[in-house]
Design an enzyme around this catalytic site. Structure first.
Site, PDB file in Angstrom:
ATOM      1  N   TYR A  30       0.826  -1.206   0.000  1.00  0.00           N
ATOM      2  CA  TYR A  30       0.000   0.000   0.000  1.00  0.00           C
ATOM      3  C   TYR A  30       0.856   1.251   0.000  1.00  0.00           C
ATOM      4  O   TYR A  30       2.071   1.189   0.149  1.00  0.00           O
ATOM      5  CB  TYR A  30      -0.974  -0.017   1.186  1.00  0.00           C
ATOM      6  CG  TYR A  30      -0.366   0.334   2.539  1.00  0.00           C
ATOM      7  CD1 TYR A  30       0.486  -0.548   3.199  1.00  0.00           C
ATOM      8  CD2 TYR A  30      -0.644   1.552   3.154  1.00  0.00           C
ATOM      9  CE1 TYR A  30       1.028  -0.217   4.437  1.00  0.00           C
ATOM     10  CE2 TYR A  30      -0.101   1.886   4.395  1.00  0.00           C
ATOM     11  CZ  TYR A  30       0.739   0.997   5.030  1.00  0.00           C
ATOM     12  OH  TYR A  30       1.278   1.316   6.245  1.00  0.00           O
ATOM     13  N   LYS A 144       6.320  -1.653   1.940  1.00  0.00           N
ATOM     14  CA  LYS A 144       5.116  -1.088   2.584  1.00  0.00           C
ATOM     15  C   LYS A 144       4.001  -2.126   2.446  1.00  0.00           C
ATOM     16  O   LYS A 144       3.095  -2.007   1.620  1.00  0.00           O
ATOM     17  CB  LYS A 144       4.748   0.269   1.964  1.00  0.00           C
ATOM     18  CG  LYS A 144       3.971   1.160   2.935  1.00  0.00           C
ATOM     19  CD  LYS A 144       3.985   2.618   2.532  1.00  0.00           C
ATOM     20  CE  LYS A 144       3.005   3.476   3.312  1.00  0.00           C
ATOM     21  NZ  LYS A 144       3.159   3.486   4.758  1.00  0.00           N
ATOM     22  N   GLU A 176      12.583   2.628  13.742  1.00  0.00           N
ATOM     23  CA  GLU A 176      11.586   3.646  13.357  1.00  0.00           C
ATOM     24  C   GLU A 176      10.462   3.616  14.377  1.00  0.00           C
ATOM     25  O   GLU A 176      10.604   3.056  15.467  1.00  0.00           O
ATOM     26  CB  GLU A 176      11.071   3.376  11.938  1.00  0.00           C
ATOM     27  CG  GLU A 176      10.425   2.009  11.771  1.00  0.00           C
ATOM     28  CD  GLU A 176       9.915   1.736  10.352  1.00  0.00           C
ATOM     29  OE1 GLU A 176       9.635   2.687   9.598  1.00  0.00           O
ATOM     30  OE2 GLU A 176       9.793   0.551  10.018  1.00  0.00           O
ATOM     31  N   LEU A 200      10.953   1.484   7.003  1.00  0.00           N
ATOM     32  CA  LEU A 200      10.303   1.977   5.800  1.00  0.00           C
ATOM     33  C   LEU A 200      11.000   3.276   5.377  1.00  0.00           C
ATOM     34  O   LEU A 200      11.166   4.170   6.213  1.00  0.00           O
ATOM     35  CB  LEU A 200       8.817   2.257   6.073  1.00  0.00           C
ATOM     36  CG  LEU A 200       8.071   2.660   4.804  1.00  0.00           C
ATOM     37  CD1 LEU A 200       7.735   1.427   3.977  1.00  0.00           C
ATOM     38  CD2 LEU A 200       6.818   3.442   5.124  1.00  0.00           C
TER      39      LEU A 200
HETATM   40  N1  PDD Z   1       2.668   5.129   7.626  1.00  0.00           N
HETATM   41  N2  PDD Z   1       7.411   3.862   8.982  1.00  0.00           N
HETATM   42  C1  PDD Z   1       6.253   3.184   9.042  1.00  0.00           C
HETATM   43  C2  PDD Z   1       6.261   1.812   9.629  1.00  0.00           C
HETATM   44  C3  PDD Z   1       5.070   3.760   8.532  1.00  0.00           C
HETATM   45  O1  PDD Z   1       3.920   3.065   8.577  1.00  0.00           O
HETATM   46  C4  PDD Z   1       5.110   5.081   8.001  1.00  0.00           C
HETATM   47  C5  PDD Z   1       3.894   5.761   7.462  1.00  0.00           C
HETATM   48  C6  PDD Z   1       6.338   5.760   7.980  1.00  0.00           C
HETATM   49  C7  PDD Z   1       6.471   7.154   7.424  1.00  0.00           C
HETATM   50  O2  PDD Z   1       6.467   7.142   5.999  1.00  0.00           O
HETATM   51  P1  PDD Z   1       5.932   8.404   5.176  1.00  0.00           P
HETATM   52  O3  PDD Z   1       6.731   9.590   5.631  1.00  0.00           O
HETATM   53  O4  PDD Z   1       6.237   8.060   3.765  1.00  0.00           O
HETATM   54  O5  PDD Z   1       4.492   8.541   5.487  1.00  0.00           O
HETATM   55  C8  PDD Z   1       7.464   5.107   8.460  1.00  0.00           C
HETATM   56  C9  PDD Z   1       1.490   5.602   6.968  1.00  0.00           C
HETATM   57  C10 PDD Z   1       1.244   7.064   7.083  1.00  0.00           C
HETATM   58  C11 PDD Z   1       0.300   4.744   7.405  1.00  0.00           C
HETATM   59  O6  PDD Z   1       0.497   3.535   7.442  1.00  0.00           O
HETATM   60  O7  PDD Z   1      -0.789   5.268   7.651  1.00  0.00           O
END
Ligand code: PDD
Length: 283
Positions: A30, A144, A176, A200
């Site tokens: 996703y 992801k 993270e 991620l």
């Molecule tokens: N999640 N690490 C993890 C495990 C995440 O699920 C996310 C973001 C990030 C940050 O990535 P980005 O800056 O590209 O949003 C890091 C999204 C927002 C979610 O699952 O809703």
């Protein structure tokens, strides 16, 4: 309105066969893409990460970037609100339950939009709390993946401890957050874990490092030991939906002086400025 397999429809009309491999195996990937003033933010970067996730699970991208761009524009058009967060979800499709990849199956493509609210002002003025937790996820956290059970359990642990986020530690080093990336400020330097299979690669993570470089804020990318996390002057979490937020309490202890730090304030200003500039540009 949502999008499912070629059609826009009301959410209530959308249905997925129970044998969809997303439902049965969590076999899919996703993306979450913010849209500000009805324009997707850092779209090329999100589509590049989507391609990385699809390649990693051996699933052919069902659309070209131009097609994704058009679908996303249409999705924004079908939904109200200037700021939306777009959710894209692709699974390996519907097939008789068998772990190995099925042949000749069409992937399921689902997209939805939800209102994107900026973080509440008090989150920036007071900060949020977090707990440290052992990162017990798999070794492909760069994908992801829609299989988010480990992240769900880690986040729930934080919630049950009265905290907003779980800061994950693996083998004594920061990886993270349960749904965010984490930055550590120590002696005026912004420390970030390296992008590898253990986290991620956040789109916001990249943007924060870009903004820091452009503004002359020193950064250091490399393994961040647990001891540094626990003695941080500042801690930030970043994600597409939460932007940059200060973590001011970690494991019940104040981070630095317990207030959002000066580098957070500077980074948030840079982030808001960048958002405003991008939104003014014609697409
Ligand atoms: N999640 N690490 C993890 C495990 C995440 O699920 C996310 C973001 C990030 C940050 O990535 P980005 O800056 O590209 O949003 C890091 C999204 C927002 C979610 O699952 O809703």
């Amino acid at each position: 309105m949502i999008y499912l397999n070629g059609r826009f429809m009301p959410l209530e009309e959308a249905a997925i066969p129970v044998l969809d491999r997303g439902f049965i195996f969590g076999d899919g990937v996703y993306e979450v893409i913010p849209a500000y003033s009805r324009l997707p933010f850092r779209l090329a970067e999100h589509l590049r990460r989507l391609q990385h996730s699809l390649d990693a699970i051996g699933l052919k991208n069902p659309h070209t970037d131009a097609e994704w761009g058009a679908l996303i524009e249409a999705l924004i058009g079908h939904n109200a609100g200037a700021d939306q967060y777009l959710y894209l979800h692709i699974t390996r499709g519907v097939a008789k339950r068998d772990h190995a990849f099925p042949k000749g199956v069409t992937p399921t493509v689902f997209m939805m939009s939800n209102p994107l609210l900026p973080p509440a002002p008090e989150l920036k003025t007071s900060g949020v709390s977090a707990i440290t937790v052992i990162d017990n996820r798999w070794l492909r956290c760069d994908i992801k993946s829609i299989s988010l059970l480990p992240n769900v359990l880690l986040r729930q642990q934080a919630v049950e401890a009265g905290a907003t986020e779980a800061v994950l530690l693996r083998d004594g080093f920061l990886t993270e957050g349960s749904a965010s990336n984490i930055f550590v400020v120590r002696d005026g330097i912004v420390l970030a874990p390296p992008k590898n299979n253990l986290m991620l690669p956040g789109i916001t993570y990249d943007l924060v490092l870009e903004l820091a470089a452009a503004d002359g804020i020193p950064t250091q990318i490399g393994p961040v030991p647990e001891a540094i996390v626990k003695r941080a002057d500042e801690l930030w979490l970043t994600s597409s939906t939460r932007e940059v937020l200060p973590i001011t309490v970690l494991d019940g202890q104040a981070v630095g002086n317990g207030r959002p730090g000066p580098l957070f304030t500077r980074m948030d200003a840079l982030y808001q400025q960048y958002k405003a500039t991008v939104m003014r540009q014609p697409s």
